[in-house]
Design a protein around this motif. Structure first.
Motif, PDB file in Angstrom:
ATOM      1  N   TRP A 141       0.815  -0.979   0.182  1.00  0.00           N
ATOM      2  CA  TRP A 141       0.001   0.164  -0.114  1.00  0.00           C
ATOM      3  C   TRP A 141       0.802   1.340  -0.055  1.00  0.00           C
ATOM      4  O   TRP A 141       0.666   2.233  -0.751  1.00  0.00           O
ATOM      5  CB  TRP A 141      -0.818   0.014   1.377  1.00  0.00           C
ATOM      6  N   PHE A 142       1.927   1.106   0.834  1.00  0.00           N
ATOM      7  CA  PHE A 142       2.719   2.361   0.718  1.00  0.00           C
ATOM      8  C   PHE A 142       3.573   2.834  -0.498  1.00  0.00           C
ATOM      9  O   PHE A 142       3.430   3.772  -1.065  1.00  0.00           O
ATOM     10  CB  PHE A 142       3.854   2.365   1.863  1.00  0.00           C
ATOM     11  N   VAL A 143       4.131   1.646  -1.060  1.00  0.00           N
ATOM     12  CA  VAL A 143       4.903   1.758  -2.409  1.00  0.00           C
ATOM     13  C   VAL A 143       3.731   2.215  -3.565  1.00  0.00           C
ATOM     14  O   VAL A 143       4.008   3.036  -4.176  1.00  0.00           O
ATOM     15  CB  VAL A 143       5.486   0.498  -2.861  1.00  0.00           C
ATOM     16  N   GLY A 144       2.639   1.621  -3.273  1.00  0.00           N
ATOM     17  CA  GLY A 144       1.611   1.960  -4.299  1.00  0.00           C
ATOM     18  C   GLY A 144       1.093   3.275  -4.334  1.00  0.00           C
ATOM     19  O   GLY A 144       0.818   4.044  -5.194  1.00  0.00           O
ATOM     20  N   GLY A 145       1.045   3.727  -3.021  1.00  0.00           N
ATOM     21  CA  GLY A 145       0.817   5.279  -2.943  1.00  0.00           C
ATOM     22  C   GLY A 145       1.668   6.093  -3.367  1.00  0.00           C
ATOM     23  O   GLY A 145       1.540   7.129  -3.990  1.00  0.00           O
TER      24      GLY A 145
END
Length: 317
Positions: A279-283
């Motif tokens: 989720w963090f990298v995707g964000g």
């Protein structure tokens, strides 16, 4: 410098029917005093630029043109935004004035410093910025967001004058140079300092709007801030590059740790950490794509080279 220069006051207007009569009364009184004191030429005037208003703004401007002194009008064919309307007004007066002052129709900016602006012009300054001393009339939210915006612009390397909006005096040659800027994404507060001529500042206290309502809600202020940053700075794109480098280093470290754990048979299912990472990298990826997309969108608008505005009617004396 001319002893009695011809002054054009450019006033962009959007749904300003509640304020126009009072605005014209105050500006006309100021011009009367300046003309009688031989500070400016009797041929000086006020150009009201109607930015596609849907109320009685343009009929009022036409009435002022026909029945009062100084008033002139420019009616744009549609709503093109404050910056384009102001630019249209400056282009309209460039051949008919020695100096031009731009000011909003609500007259929250103190018109009594215009004589001081003219004094600075006579001293050899081509651009004189009207700068607010303080922001007591603003709400807590607007005051602090404005401060954050100016700091952000400075960090992004954008030349701007703190607490200056679009209240300024410009000589004819400065206006002429400004009109050579051909970009469609206008941010005049950042464009004018790029002209490079001698500049000065005059300071004033801003009043509350005496009628009507603000034409800059939060949505427009955010759009204005984005335009200001992306039109003058490539630092957000560079930030994406460095963030990407940091994440590559993190990924290499995580890979090394994962391989070590695998070979030592010390692996533990890590669903939570995996999901958080995804989720963090995707964000980060989505934010990066959004920033890059903003610049690509600006390029798209510029290469089409569409006109900034379309004049429907021009009333000059």
């Amino acid at each position: 410098m001319k002893e009695t220069p011809t002054l054009a006051i450019v006033v962009p207007c959007y749904k300003e029917e509640a304020v126009l009569h009072e605005t014209h009364r105050r500006l006309s009184t100021l011009l009367d005093n300046l003309v009688s004191g031989k500070r400016i030429s009797p041929e000086s005037y006020i150009l009201y630029v109607n930015d596609g208003s849907t109320d009685q703004t343009w009929p009022i401007i036409k009435d002022l043109y026909q029945n009062t002194s100084y008033a002139c009008g420019l009616n744009l064919a549609g709503n093109v935004g404050h910056q384009n309307a102001l630019f249209a007004g400056l282009e309209a007066v460039i051949e008919r004035c020695d100096i031009a002052v731009s000011i909003d129709a609500d007259l929250q900016d103190d018109i009594n410093v215009i004589p001081e602006m003219i004094d600075r012009y006579q001293e050899g300054y081509d651009i004189v910025y009207g700068v607010r001393k303080e922001r007591k009339t603003d709400t807590f939210f607007k005051r602090n967001t404005a401060l954050a915006f100016y700091r952000l612009m400075k960090a992004m390397g954008v030349k701007s004058v703190y607490n200056h909006a679009d209240y300024r005096l410009m000589s004819q040659r400065a206006v002429r140079q400004l009109c050579r800027f051909r970009e469609r994404n206008l941010y005049l507060r950042g464009m004018v300092p790029l002209i490079g001529y001698r500049t000065a500042c005059v300071y004033y206290n801003r009043d509350k709007r005496f009628a009507g309502e603000s034409k800059y809600p939060l949505r427009k202020m955010l759009n204005f801030a984005i335009d200001g940053i992306t039109s003058f700075s490539v630092k957000p794109v560079r930030m994406i590059f460095w963030i990407g480098c940091i994440f590559i280093l993190i990924a290499l470290c995580v890979t090394a740790w994962t391989l070590r754990a695998y070979f030592y048979h010390n692996t533990v299912p890590g669903w939570s950490s995996l999901m958080i990472s995804l989720w963090f990298v995707g964000g980060i990826i989505l934010v990066a794509l959004g920033i890059v997309g903003e610049y690509i969108g600006k390029i798209y608008i510029e290469v089409k080279d569409r006109p900034r505005y379309n004049e429907e009617e021009l009333l000059l004396r």
